[in-house]
Design a protein around this motif. Structure first.
Motif, PDB file in Angstrom:
ATOM      1  N   HIS A  29      63.039  46.833  52.441  1.00  0.00           N
ATOM      2  CA  HIS A  29      62.406  46.216  51.151  1.00  0.00           C
ATOM      3  C   HIS A  29      62.062  47.733  50.380  1.00  0.00           C
ATOM      4  N   PRO A  30      61.057  48.504  50.859  1.00  0.00           N
ATOM      5  CA  PRO A  30      60.818  49.611  50.398  1.00  0.00           C
ATOM      6  C   PRO A  30      61.901  50.576  49.830  1.00  0.00           C
ATOM      7  N   PHE A  31      62.811  50.721  50.541  1.00  0.00           N
ATOM      8  CA  PHE A  31      64.088  51.512  50.337  1.00  0.00           C
ATOM      9  C   PHE A  31      64.845  50.966  49.355  1.00  0.00           C
ATOM     10  N   GLU A  32      65.103  49.584  48.967  1.00  0.00           N
ATOM     11  CA  GLU A  32      65.499  48.882  48.080  1.00  0.00           C
ATOM     12  C   GLU A  32      64.797  49.138  46.785  1.00  0.00           C
ATOM     13  N   VAL A  33      63.548  48.903  46.761  1.00  0.00           N
ATOM     14  CA  VAL A  33      62.616  49.242  45.643  1.00  0.00           C
ATOM     15  C   VAL A  33      62.717  50.578  45.185  1.00  0.00           C
ATOM     16  N   ALA A  34      62.790  51.637  46.138  1.00  0.00           N
ATOM     17  CA  ALA A  34      62.900  52.792  45.514  1.00  0.00           C
ATOM     18  C   ALA A  34      64.236  53.151  44.970  1.00  0.00           C
ATOM     19  N   LYS A  35      65.240  52.627  45.252  1.00  0.00           N
ATOM     20  CA  LYS A  35      66.485  52.634  44.897  1.00  0.00           C
ATOM     21  C   LYS A  35      66.783  51.960  43.497  1.00  0.00           C
ATOM     22  N   ILE A  36      66.154  50.982  43.345  1.00  0.00           N
ATOM     23  CA  ILE A  36      66.095  50.427  41.997  1.00  0.00           C
ATOM     24  C   ILE A  36      65.277  51.279  40.858  1.00  0.00           C
ATOM     25  N   LEU A  37      64.154  51.843  41.373  1.00  0.00           N
ATOM     26  CA  LEU A  37      63.676  52.741  40.583  1.00  0.00           C
ATOM     27  C   LEU A  37      64.502  53.763  40.168  1.00  0.00           C
ATOM     28  N   ALA A  38      64.991  54.564  41.255  1.00  0.00           N
ATOM     29  CA  ALA A  38      65.825  55.514  40.947  1.00  0.00           C
ATOM     30  C   ALA A  38      66.878  55.447  40.123  1.00  0.00           C
ATOM     31  N   ALA A  39      67.458  54.107  40.105  1.00  0.00           N
ATOM     32  CA  ALA A  39      68.623  53.767  39.015  1.00  0.00           C
ATOM     33  C   ALA A  39      68.008  53.551  37.622  1.00  0.00           C
ATOM     34  N   SER A  40      66.863  53.280  37.391  1.00  0.00           N
ATOM     35  CA  SER A  40      66.149  52.870  36.276  1.00  0.00           C
ATOM     36  C   SER A  40      65.158  53.857  35.548  1.00  0.00           C
TER      37      SER A  40
END
Length: 180
Positions: A29-40
């Motif tokens: 979950h934290p990895f996915e949150v960071a990935k979403i942010l990095a793409a945004s």
């Protein structure tokens, strides 16, 4: 501050924790949150935000304190993590109302981005679980579908300043798919 340091810290803090109702390691979950942010966002200028995405549940769900986050990652990351951490001593409805109110009135743009990425990741997980389990997915949660709908629709309303963001648009779409 470093994203790699935040990855290691979060992975260690969440070691042995799993997603609600599954055997999926919580760190996904934290990895996915960071990935979403990095793409945004521009990851070079928003390293603190991406670190906060990795660390956002450490204070709320592990033995990590905000003071530890501040000492390891600085004031900016600590403030972002604090903004996305609930006071678990409060009743569920009060915590969720506090989140909705905070996001709609006091949260900075970066705090709203962090919350949106967090909630988007949660909704992706709920949708995937729903596809496997059907309505039994709601048994995983402290409150059922109606309360979850109230909460996520309230967050969606509070995060409207992000409406031009693809992350918000996906969040909005998932809220409608799951709860309408």
């Amino acid at each position: 501050m470093s994203v790699l340091k935040a990855i290691e810290f979060s992975a260690n803090a969440h070691l042995g924790y799993f997603r609600k109702g599954s055997k999926t390691p919580y760190i996904t979950h934290p990895f996915e949150v960071a990935k979403i942010l990095a793409a945004s966002v521009d990851s070079e200028t928003n390293e603190a935000l991406i670190c906060a995405g990795l660390l956002h549940d450490t204070v709320e769900d592990t033995e990590t304190t905000l003071e530890i986050i501040r000492a390891e990652f600085g004031d900016e990351v600590a403030a972002l993590v604090a903004s996305d951490s609930e006071d678990k001593t409060l009743p569920w409805e009060k915590r969720k109302q506090n989140t909705i109110d905070f996001l709609g009135s006091e949260a900075t743009y970066e705090m709203q981005l962090l919350a949106c990425a967090d909630k988007l990741s949660n909704l992706r997980s709920i949708k995937a679980d729903y596809e496997k389990m059907g309505d039994e997915v709601w048994d995983i949660f402290v409150r059922g579908k109606d309360k979850q709908a109230w909460y996520y629709k309230g967050v969606m309303e509070s995060l409207k300043p992000l409406s031009d963001s693809p992350m918000y648009q996906e969040f909005n779409q998932l809220v409608r798919e799951i709860f309408d």
